[in-house]
Design an enzyme around this catalytic site. Structure first.
Site, PDB file in Angstrom:
ATOM      1  N   GLU A 268      -8.057  -1.289   3.337  1.00  0.00           N
ATOM      2  CA  GLU A 268      -7.747  -0.359   4.433  1.00  0.00           C
ATOM      3  C   GLU A 268      -7.832  -0.997   5.813  1.00  0.00           C
ATOM      4  O   GLU A 268      -8.528  -0.495   6.700  1.00  0.00           O
ATOM      5  CB  GLU A 268      -8.663   0.864   4.374  1.00  0.00           C
TER       6      GLU A 268
ATOM      7  N   GLU B 227      -7.133   3.759  -4.742  1.00  0.00           N
ATOM      8  CA  GLU B 227      -8.137   4.834  -4.606  1.00  0.00           C
ATOM      9  C   GLU B 227      -7.446   6.180  -4.579  1.00  0.00           C
ATOM     10  O   GLU B 227      -6.383   6.326  -3.963  1.00  0.00           O
ATOM     11  CB  GLU B 227      -8.929   4.725  -3.289  1.00  0.00           C
TER      12      GLU B 227
END
Ligand code: BGP
Length: 472
Positions: free
Chosen positions: A170, A372
């Site tokens: 991220e 995720e």
């Protein structure tokens, strides 16, 4: 002739997985020669309220037991991160730390003994604090060399067994978190947003070098990003709102993946940065590095979608909020009336998940991996000592259904990693916000025995995996 009506559904070798990250699950924060990371330091700041990283879920000591639970579940892959500070406690020590090396060797070998594919994130929010102290972390180009050395160390140590690598988790969210970047205290005259975009640029160079290093040292392996996909819908059919949603997608998501895949900042992003006075300083040769860092697949984390509205230029900016960023002249978010939300106001959107597969595959034509996806909420042990997390099952079921439809449409998806295998220290709310298929019996401030309890979602996911996604 290919039968286009034939439902493809989940391939036999689909990686039905689950994920965690080092600082959120391991504990043992100062054991085995580990150094302090920025994630440790950030967690200590609210340790009077939330669980910190000192013990976390106790995975550092209980990993064998946890891997047995993964095997019983039938997990095909486990995405975890390596703590940079276990390998190089200060980020750039002369020699790597043998105890840290051994821990991940044991972890990887145990996974393989059970037939579970290790998917390794090199860096999940936890830069060594020592690199912030030495040279302000990612603000300095030295960090790029240090990350490259760390990445090469991992590839040399574990590349004979690890087939899937993710350099940075991220990046597009991390650059909005000041406490993970050493951006909380500035020198006089420094402009935070300019530094933020310089940091981002250095991370791009670091990620590209890790990709190139993987291709050089482990040509049989595959490497790709794990970015936060935060798609936006137009808040209305007003053309300004349609542009606002496009700006949100471009400026928070696609600039990142465009740069990863095509090896240069897209024109719209350079234009945006130039308008704000935030263009980063570059050096000759950078373009070659970026071009050589094109990934083999796109990994993405997906939790929420947003509704974007045009935002007048005179509005006050917010560049760091995750749920409510405000980019004056571009967009801000409003609630989406069509979606329910969690108690943390994360809008739940399985259909947006299908749209995400389409967006990313249409744009890049690369295989996709879900790194995720999951639901964070409070789970409570009932009087029989069980956890009936039907709400989590509903969430996961809705998302897996939509992923199946995307696969049926012809989109290649390598695997799905639900977040998280086990309850972890949430990056914002400790153990109050739980994500696991396995409950960790601890309170925020009292770790107790860290007993593991399989939740209903664990038994449900076991059926999903054994039926190859047909029994949802
Ligand atoms: C992602 C991170 C994870 C994780 C998850 C949930 O952003 O990669 O580390 O924690 O989101 O977020 P939170 O813990 O803030 O609820």
């Amino acid at each position: 002739m290919t039968d286009l009506t034939n439902k493809r559904s989940f391939p036999d070798d689909f990686l039905w997985g689950a994920a965690t990250s080092a600082f959120q699950v391991e504990g043992g924060y100062a054991e085995g020669g580990k150094g302090l990371s920025v994630a440790d330091v950030a967690s200590f700041k609210h340790a009077d309220q939330y669980a910190d990283t000192t013990i976390a879920s106790g995975f550092y000591h209980k990993y064998k037991q946890d891997i047995q639970l993964m095997a019983e579940l039938g997990l095909k892959s486990y995405r975890f991160s390596i703590a940079w500070t276990r390998i190089y406690p200060n980020g750039n020590d002369e020699q790597p730390n043998t105890e840290g090396i051994a821990f991940y060797n044991n972890l990887i070998n145990t996974l393989l003994e059970y037939g579970i594919e290790p998917i390794v994130t090199m860096y999940h929010f936890d830069m060594p604090q020592a690199l912030i102290d030495q040279y302000n972390g990612w603000q300095s180009r030295k960090s790029i060399d240090d990350f490259d050395r760390y990445a090469r160390t991992l590839l040399n140590l574990y590349g004979d067994r690890v087939k899937y690598w993710l350099p940075i988790n991220e990046q597009n969210l991390m650059i909005r978190k000041d406490k993970l970047l050493g951006l909380e205290h500035l020198e006089a005259g420094e402009v935070k947003e300019k530094l933020r975009h310089q940091i981002n640029y250095h991370m791009f160079l670091a990620a590209a070098r890790a990709v190139a290093a993987c291709h050089e040292l482990c040509p049989q392996a595959r490497i790709g990003p794990a970015f936060a996909y935060l798609p936006a819908y137009p808040a209305s059919s007003r053309p300004e709102d349609v542009l606002a949603a496009q700006d949100s997608d471009r400026l928070l998501n696609h600039y990142l993946t465009d740069t990863y895949v095509y090896g240069e900042y897209p024109a719209y992003y350079k234009h945006y940065l130039a308008r704000q006075g935030w263009l980063p300083e570059t050096q000759p040769g950078d373009e070659v590095i970026l071009k050589a860092g094109s990934p083999d697949f796109i990994g993405f984390n997906y939790y929420v979608t947003f509704a974007a509205q045009y935002c007048p230029p005179e509005t006050a900016a917010d560049y760091t909020s995750i749920l409510n960023p405000v980019l004056p002249g571009y967009f801000r978010y409003v609630p989406n009336d069509y979606l329910a939300a969690t108690e943390y106001n994360w809008q739940i959107d399985p259909t947006g998940f299908r749209k995400s597969f389409r967006d990313l595959y249409d744009r890049y034509q690369l295989p996709l991996m879900v790194t995720e996806n999951g639901l964070g909420t409070a789970d409570v042990l009932d009087s029989e000592g069980k956890i009936d997390d039907h709400y989590r099952i509903d969430y996961l079921k809705g998302h897996i259904e939509q992923m199946g439809l995307a696969i049926d449409e012809g989109i290649p998806v390598i695997g799905y990693h639900m977040w998280a295998f086990i309850d972890i220290v949430s990056s914002s709310n400790g153990f109050s916000k739980r994500y696991g298929l396995v409950y960790v019996d601890r309170d925020e401030l009292e770790p107790k025995e860290l007993r593991r309890v399989r939740k209903e979602s664990y038994f449900w996911y076991k059926r999903v995996i054994s039926s190859k996604g047909t029994d949802l």
